[in-house]
Design an enzyme around this catalytic site. Structure first.
Site, mmCIF file in Angstrom:
data_model
loop_
_atom_site.group_PDB
_atom_site.id
_atom_site.type_symbol
_atom_site.label_atom_id
_atom_site.label_comp_id
_atom_site.label_asym_id
_atom_site.label_seq_id
_atom_site.Cartn_x
_atom_site.Cartn_y
_atom_site.Cartn_z
ATOM 1 N N GLU A 108 1.686 -2.748 -1.193
ATOM 2 C CA GLU A 108 1.384 -1.429 -1.772
ATOM 3 C C GLU A 108 2.651 -0.614 -1.629
ATOM 4 O OE1 GLU A 108 -2.013 0.630 0.068
ATOM 5 O OE2 GLU A 108 -0.980 2.449 -0.556
ATOM 6 N N CYS A 137 -0.731 7.825 0.519
ATOM 7 C CA CYS A 137 -0.401 7.032 -0.681
ATOM 8 C C CYS A 137 -1.168 7.549 -1.887
ATOM 9 C CB CYS A 137 -0.691 5.563 -0.435
ATOM 10 S SG CYS A 137 -2.309 5.278 0.276
#
Ligand code: NAP
Length: 468
Positions: free
Chosen positions: A233, A270
Site C-alpha cells: 500500500e 492513508c
C-alpha cells in the site's frame, strides 16, 4: 556499502531460517491451535495496554485516546481472524466430482484446496503503531492463513515494536508453539530491508508506507530469481467530490466534518482526503469559505517522525508553488498548521506535481466546470484507496458517470461521511489501483485480507488422506 559485511544481514538469515522451520507446522495446524494463538495475542495486548500506549505515545506523539482505540482495534482484528479460522475459511475446499465419459464433460475428481504461501516479510507502517505494526492486520491475516511472519520493525517506533514483539513471543512460548511463527528484525540499513524481501526463505511481502520505499521494495521482490507476491500500500490522495446537491443542504456541517477529517492524526492517514473536487456553483464558493474557516484554527499535534515532517513541508511547498493558497496558514504549533490550496481542473490534469500526496494536514481544492471535467480529474488521479461522492444519491446519467469513474480508480467508494476510519469487516476493501495498492484485487483491511496469503492447489484423483 558492502552488504556482505552488514551484521544485521546475518540476523535476518537467522530469523528467516526460524520462520522457514516453522512453516510446515503452521500451514498444517488445526483451526483450534491457530485461533488460540490469535485470541491469546489479543488478550495479552489488552492486558498490557497501559504500558504499551505510554511507549507508543512517547515515540509517535499520537495521543493516548487515539492509541487506546488502536489497541482495541488490533485486539478486535486478531479475534476476528481467529473467528475466521474457526469458521474454516483458510481450510475451504471446492469439490468437482468425477464425471464419466469423454472430455470436455467427462473429468477426473478434483478438489481445489488452499495452501499457505510460507513465511511473510511484513513491513510495519509508521502511522499505525499497533494496528499496522507488529500484531497488526497484515500479521494477523498472515498467521490466520497459516504463514509465519517476519516483522520488519518501523524505525519510527522501535521500543514499542520490541515490547509488542516480546509480549507476542511470550504467548507463542506459553502455547508451546515454534519460535519462528513470529520473528522481528530491525534492519539497520535500507539494504537490510531489500535483503529481507529478496531472501529465498521469504514467500510473500506485506508493506504499508511511502510510494518511494514501497516501489523500491516491490522492484526488489520482482527482481528475485523467483519473484514473490508483494502486497503493498503505497500512497493515496483520496478524492472527495462535493456536488452542489449535497452542499445546498448543510454545507457548514459538511465543512466542519471535512476539516476534522483532513487534520485527523495530523493528516497522517492513508485515507486522509487530500483532494476536494467542486463543481462551479455559488454553493461551492460558500463551502470553500466555510471549509477555510473551519480548518484554519485547528491545532495539530507533532508529526510521527522528523522525516515525515520534512516530507510534508516539501510536498506542501511543491503544491504551493503550483496552486493558489486558500488562506494564509497560522504559525505552526507542535505540528504543522493546516493548509488548503486551490486550482482548476485543467491545471490539475496537466501538472503531475499537483497530484502528489501531501502526507499531513493539507488538501487541494479543484474547481471543475462540468461533470465531464470532474470525471477527467478523477481519471487523472489514477489510483486511490477511496473516492467520496457527496450528493450522488439520485440515479442520473451524471451520477452514473461519476460512480463509474470512482469505481475505476478506487477500492472503496463512499456516498456519505469521510474516508478516514476503515471498518474491519467482511465487506471491506482497502486497496485500489496503483499506487494505492500493488495488488488492487486484494485488501489489506478486513477479513478478506487473509486470502492474500493462500495459494490454490487442485488435487486430482487425490487419496482421502490428503484432504483431511
Ligand atoms: P517508508 O519510508 O516507505 O518506510 C516504510 C518501511 O520501509 C520502513 O520499514 C522503512 O525502513 C522501509 N523502507 C523505506 N524505503 C526503503 C528502501 N528504499 N529500501 C528498503 N527499505 C525501505 O514509509 P514511512 O516511514 O512510513 O513514511 C514516509 C512517508 O511515506 C511519509 O512521509 C508519507 O509521505 C508516506 N506514507 C504514506 C502512507 C499512506 O498510507 N499513504 C502511510 C505512511 C507513510 P526504515 O524503518 O528503516 O525507514
Amino acid at each position: 556499502m558492502n552488504i556482505q559485511h552488514d551484521p544485521s544481514l546475518a540476523l535476518i538469515d537467522q530469523v528467516v531460517a526460524k520462520a522457514v522451520a516453522a512453516a510446515d507446522f503452521w500451514a498444517e495446524s488445526p483451526a483450534a491451535v491457530r485461533a488460540a494463538l490469535l485470541n491469546g495475542l489479543a488478550t495479552a495486548l489488552e492486558d498490557r495496554q497501559a504500558e504499551l500506549v505510554a511507549i507508543a505515545d512517547r515515540e509517535s506523539g499520537l495521543g493516548e485516546g487515539r492509541l487506546k482505540g488502536e489497541v482495541a482495534r488490533t485486539a478486535f482484528q486478531l479475534r476476528g481472524f481467529a473467528s475466521e479460522v474457526e469458521a474454516g475459511v483458510p481450510y475451504r475446499q471446492v469439490v468437482s466430482d468425477a464425471v464419466a465419459g469423454a472430455p470436455p464433460a467427462g473429468r477426473p475428481a478434483l478438489v481445489r484446496v488452499q495452501r499457505a504461501l510460507g513465511p511473510v516479510a511484513m513491513f510495519s507502517a509508521s502511522n499505525f503503531p499497533f494496528a499496522f505494526s507488529v500484531l497488526g492486520g497484515d500479521t494477523s491475516s498472515a498467521l490466520a492463513a497459516g504463514c509465519p511472519v517476519v516483522v520488519k520493525a518501523h524505525s519510527g517506533h522501535p521500543e514499542l515494536s520490541r515490547a509488542v514483539y516480546e509480549l507476542a513471543a511470550g504467548v507463542v512460548r506459553q502455547q508451546g508453539l515454534p519460535e519462528g511463527l513470529l520473528t522481528l528484525v530491525e534492519a539497520t540499513s535500507r539494504a537490510g530491508g531489500t535483503y529481507l524481501v529478496q531472501h529465498p526463505g521469504i514467500a510473500a511481502v506485506a508493506f504499508t508506507g511511502s510510494y518511494q520505499g514501497g516501489k523500491a521494495l516491490w522492484q526488489a521482490a520482482n527482481e528475485r530469481p523467483r519473484p514473490v507476491p508483494f502486497f503493498g500500500e503505497l500512497g493515496s490522495i483520496n478524492p472527495l467530490v462535493a456536488l452542489p446537491a449535497a452542499l445546498e443542504k448543510d454545507s457548514e456541517g459538511l465543512a466542519k466534518t471535512l476539516a476534522a477529517s483532513i487534520t485527523l492524526g495530523c493528516g497522517q492517514f492513508c485515507t486522509s482526503p487530500g483532494l476536494i473536487v467542486l463543481l462551479d456553483s455559488p454553493h461551492s464558493e460558500r463551502f470553500v469559505a466555510q471549509l477555510a474557516e473551519a480548518i484554519a484554527p485547528i491545532a495539530t499535534h507533532r508529526m510521527l517522525t522528523a522525516g515525515m515532517r520534512q516530507g510534508f513541508d516539501a510536498a506542501a511547498a511543491t503544491v504551493a508553488a503550483n496552486a493558489d493558497a486558500v488562506f494564509t496558514p497560522a504559525a505552526d504549533g507542535a505540528g504543522p498548521a493546516p493548509r488548503l490550496f486551490s486550482t482548476d481542473a485543467a491545471a490539475f490534469i496537466a501538472n503531475a506535481h499537483l497530484r502528489e500526496e501531501m502526507f499531513g494536514p493539507a488538501a487541494l481544492l479543484v474547481r471543475a466546470a462540468s461533470v465531464a471535467e470532474v470525471v477527467a480529474v478523477l481519471e487523472a488521479v489514477g489510483g486511490s484507496l477511496t473516492t467520496t461522492l457527496w450528493g450522488a444519491e439520485q440515479a442520473s446519467d451524471d451520477n452514473r458517470q461519476l460512480v463509474r469513474a470512482a469505481e475505476r480508480i478506487s477500492g472503496r467508494v463512499l456516498f456519505g461521511g469521510v474516508p478516514t476510519g476503515v471498518a474491519v469487516c467482511h465487506a471491506q476493501q482497502h486497496g485500489g489501483p496503483w499506487p494505492s495498492s500493488t495488488t488492487p484485487q486484494t485488501t489489506s483491511v478486513g477479513y478478506a485480507a487473509l486470502e492474500r496469503f493462500l495459494r490454490p492447489v487442485a488435487l486430482q484423483d487425490a487419496p482421502a488422506w490428503t484432504l483431511g
